[in-house]
Design an enzyme around this catalytic site. Structure first.
Site, PDB file in Angstrom:
ATOM      1  CE1 TYR A  72      -4.244   1.740   0.784  1.00 42.17           C
ATOM      2  CE2 TYR A  72      -2.704   3.521   1.556  1.00 42.17           C
ATOM      3  CZ  TYR A  72      -3.912   3.025   1.133  1.00 42.17           C
ATOM      4  OH  TYR A  72      -4.765   4.172   0.895  1.00 42.17           O
ATOM      5  CG  PHE A 124      -7.626  15.936 -25.029  1.00 39.85           C
ATOM      6  CD1 PHE A 124      -7.898  15.679 -26.154  1.00 39.85           C
ATOM      7  CD2 PHE A 124      -7.968  15.324 -23.974  1.00 39.85           C
ATOM      8  CE1 PHE A 124      -8.467  14.413 -26.731  1.00 39.85           C
ATOM      9  CE2 PHE A 124      -8.658  13.885 -24.218  1.00 39.85           C
ATOM     10  CZ  PHE A 124      -8.779  13.734 -25.651  1.00 39.85           C
ATOM     11  CG  ASP A 125     -11.881  15.645 -25.407  1.00 40.08           C
ATOM     12  OD1 ASP A 125     -10.975  15.026 -25.025  1.00 40.08           O
ATOM     13  OD2 ASP A 125     -13.037  14.849 -25.894  1.00 40.08           O
ATOM     14  CG  ASP A 215      -2.167  17.435 -21.817  1.00 42.62           C
ATOM     15  OD1 ASP A 215      -1.523  16.319 -21.751  1.00 42.62           O
ATOM     16  OD2 ASP A 215      -3.204  17.666 -22.020  1.00 42.62           O
ATOM     17  CB  ALA A 217      -0.809  12.901 -23.716  1.00 42.24           C
ATOM     18  CE  LYS A 258      -3.901   9.881 -24.888  1.00 42.84           C
ATOM     19  NZ  LYS A 258      -4.879  10.034 -23.419  1.00 42.84           N
ATOM     20  CG  HIS A 450     -17.246  13.881 -27.650  1.00 42.93           C
ATOM     21  ND1 HIS A 450     -16.952  14.866 -26.692  1.00 42.93           N
ATOM     22  CD2 HIS A 450     -16.076  13.133 -27.939  1.00 42.93           C
ATOM     23  CE1 HIS A 450     -15.635  14.739 -26.393  1.00 42.93           C
ATOM     24  NE2 HIS A 450     -15.205  13.568 -26.703  1.00 42.93           N
TER      25      HIS A 450
HETATM   26  N1  F0G Z   1      -4.252  15.291 -22.516  1.00 39.72           N
HETATM   27  C1  F0G Z   1      -4.215  14.772 -23.830  1.00 39.72           C
HETATM   28  C2  F0G Z   1      -3.415  15.805 -25.034  1.00 39.72           C
HETATM   29  C3  F0G Z   1      -4.844  13.909 -24.475  1.00 39.72           C
HETATM   30  O1  F0G Z   1      -4.829  13.518 -25.702  1.00 39.72           O
HETATM   31  C4  F0G Z   1      -5.724  13.017 -23.536  1.00 39.72           C
HETATM   32  C5  F0G Z   1      -6.705  11.750 -23.852  1.00 39.72           C
HETATM   33  C6  F0G Z   1      -5.607  13.393 -22.061  1.00 39.72           C
HETATM   34  C7  F0G Z   1      -5.085  14.329 -21.785  1.00 39.72           C
HETATM   35  C8  F0G Z   1      -6.594  12.679 -21.052  1.00 39.72           C
HETATM   36  O2  F0G Z   1      -5.763  11.345 -20.986  1.00 39.72           O
HETATM   37  O3  F0G Z   1      -7.434   9.582 -21.579  1.00 39.72           O
HETATM   38  O4  F0G Z   1      -5.522   9.270 -20.144  1.00 39.72           O
HETATM   39  O5  F0G Z   1      -7.408  10.372 -19.140  1.00 39.72           O
HETATM   40  N2  F0G Z   1      -6.784  11.570 -25.015  1.00 39.72           N
HETATM   41  C9  F0G Z   1      -7.408  10.562 -25.640  1.00 39.72           C
HETATM   42  C10 F0G Z   1      -7.460  10.565 -27.101  1.00 39.72           C
HETATM   43  C11 F0G Z   1      -8.440  10.170 -25.006  1.00 39.72           C
HETATM   44  O6  F0G Z   1      -8.055   9.630 -27.827  1.00 39.72           O
HETATM   45  O7  F0G Z   1      -6.701  11.206 -27.910  1.00 39.72           O
HETATM   46  P1  F0G Z   1      -6.676  10.191 -20.415  1.00 39.72           P
END
Ligand code: F0G
Length: 458
Positions: A72, A124-125, A215, A217, A258, A450
């Site tokens: 843990y 990102f969304d 950010d 990813a 990613k 979406h």
């Molecule tokens: N930031 C970026 C640039 C992303 O592309 C994503 C996720 C996230 C943050 C959020 O990360 O999914 O681990 O919670 N992108 C995916 C996509 C879902 O299809 O582009 P997560």
């Protein structure tokens, strides 16, 4: 003759995929309310919905999982991951989270308050979702070239420094949560951000006393583009480039799904202990104790190994060239694709593909549905449906870019699969004039619609 880029791995395990008929797909997509997220994965032949969590782990990652320490507190897996993060990003402090949006949730719980502005390149969304959920505003300061799908620009993901400085100048720093730069810029087409741009953003963040968060990813793909396209970096190692990118920032959020090639995981990196301490409380509330935060020990082990594999030059070369081979083939077929091709995906310009479908009928979603019914290829709409409504006026937002993203999972599909995908897109392109109408919304969630929207065909 120059030898072609090839994958620096061979395939050890395979998973069968099912090639359905057009009639089956027509019926399945109707049952799914014309939302590709509602399909069962067995109903998809080639799944390019996302490159997130869909990569193939290596034998070394799988074997690292067997050595996971599931304690843990204070697990050796945590320290292994901490060392890998320090080595690759330079950040001294980190918090594990179960994925990228969880990292956003924890960090923004400290940084973002109602009425704040959060400038950067395209958010990102989920990032935007977490900002707007807190009644703050994401300000997109991406360079104008990003919305032109045809001009070649080496770093179309860049922040427009003048736009950013205007936001910083005209708002007291207390109202700016932080600056967020997304590398690569996913929403704008998987486009990279240059080192010079990150350096400039870093300077502004210090000048105005605002924190700068990356950010991250797809940080390794971004580093690869810097090596390829920016003066002075051709001979530098990918990991040195990545460390320099992070050196200009105060922190990072990471979706490890990613560029770290794991199926689940994320983290936050911090330069200062103070911010790390503040975020730790939220990590404990939302994710788990600070030495596992939403991840099991075995997952942290796989992630530590994945951070190294995702930053290998030969791997990045083969990956990014697979994306560009798909883009090139589609371009040869006359299909309007966003250029330059992104790091993780090829984006089809739906406004050019289906110019007769009005934006109110969601041409990108319409096209994504056609690709599915034509050949079982699942892409993702990155356009008006995803852009959702303005949080204040509640009116639909219609972004300049109306695209279908074909995102390539890492180490999963062969070039033959990609040739199949290009042929599917070509078949739809050849009959594009017979696609007369788009889709309309019959139900939508209040935010991030979406994922769960229900649609009807006209
Ligand atoms: N930031 C970026 C640039 C992303 O592309 C994503 C996720 C996230 C943050 C959020 O990360 O999914 O681990 O919670 N992108 C995916 C996509 C879902 O299809 O582009 P997560």
């Amino acid at each position: 003759m120059d030898l072609p880029f090839t994958e620096p791995f061979k395939i050890k395990m395979v998973e069968n995929i099912y090639r359905s008929t057009k009639e089956q797909r027509e019926s399945w997509i109707k049952d799914a309310s014309f939302n590709l997220f509602n399909l069962k994965s067995e109903q998809v032949f080639i799944d390019l919905l996302t490159d997130s969590g869909t990569g193939a782990m290596s034998d070394k990652q799988w074997s690292a999982m067997m050595l996971g320490d599931e304690s843990y507190a204070g697990a050796s897996s945590y320290y292994k991951l901490k060392d890998a993060i320090k080595d690759i990003t330079g950040f001294n402090f980190f918090l594990p989270t179960h994925q990228g949006r969880a990292a956003e949730n924890v960090l923004f719980s400290v940084l973002v308050k109602e009425g704040d502005l959060v400038p950067g390149n395209s958010h990102f969304d989920t990032t935007k979702g977490h900002i707007e959920f807190r009644k703050a505003i994401a300000v997109d300061c991406t360079i104008d070239a990003a919305v032109d799908t045809t001009t070649w620009h080496p770093f179309k993901g860049n922040v427009d420094i003048e736009k950013l400085e205007n936001v910083l100048k005209t708002n007291p720093s207390g109202n700016i949560s932080c600056i967020i730069v997304t590398v690569t810029n996913n929403t704008a087409g998987g486009q990279p951000v240059s080192m010079a741009n990150l350096r400039e953003v870093g300077k502004l963040s210090r000048k105005y006393g605002v924190k700068f968060i990356i950010d991250s990813a797809r940080f390794a793909e971004n580093a690869y583009f810097i090596k390829l396209r920016e003066d002075g970096y051709a001979d530098k190692d990918i990991r040195d480039i990545a460390r320099e990118m992070f050196s200009y920032a105060d922190g990072m959020t990471m979706s490890s799904k990613k560029d770290a090639i794991v199926n689940m995981g994320g983290f936050i990196g911090f330069r200062e202990e103070e911010l790390f301490r503040q975020a730790s409380t939220y990590n404990i509330i939302y994710e788990g104790f600070i030495t596992y935060g939403g991840m099991s020990g075995r997952d942290m082990n796989a992630l530590a190994q994945g951070l190294y594999e995702g930053t290998e030059l030969l791997y990045l070369e083969s990956r990014i060239n697979q994306v560009s081979r798909l883009g090139t083939r589609m371009k040869e077929y006359g299909i309007p694709v966003l250029e330059p091709f992104g790091g993780h995906a090829v984006f089809i310009d739906a406004k050019k593909f289906l110019p007769h479908i009005p934006i109110e009928e969601f041409p990108a979603q319409t096209l994504a549905l056609e690709l599915y019914t034509e050949g079982g290829v699942r892409g993702a709409e990155i356009g008006a449906l995803m852009a959702d409504r303005d949080p204040i006026t509640r009116q639909n937002r219609y972004p300049e870019l109306e695209t279908v993203r074909l995102a390539l999972p890492r180490r999963v599909y062969t070039d033959n699969h990609m040739n199949y995908v290009a042929a599917v897109v070509r078949n739809v392109f050849e009959r594009r004039e017979q696609i007369k109408r788009g889709v309309k919304i019959s139900w939508e969630a209040p935010i991030m619609r979406h994922f769960t929207v229900r649609l009807e065909r006209y």
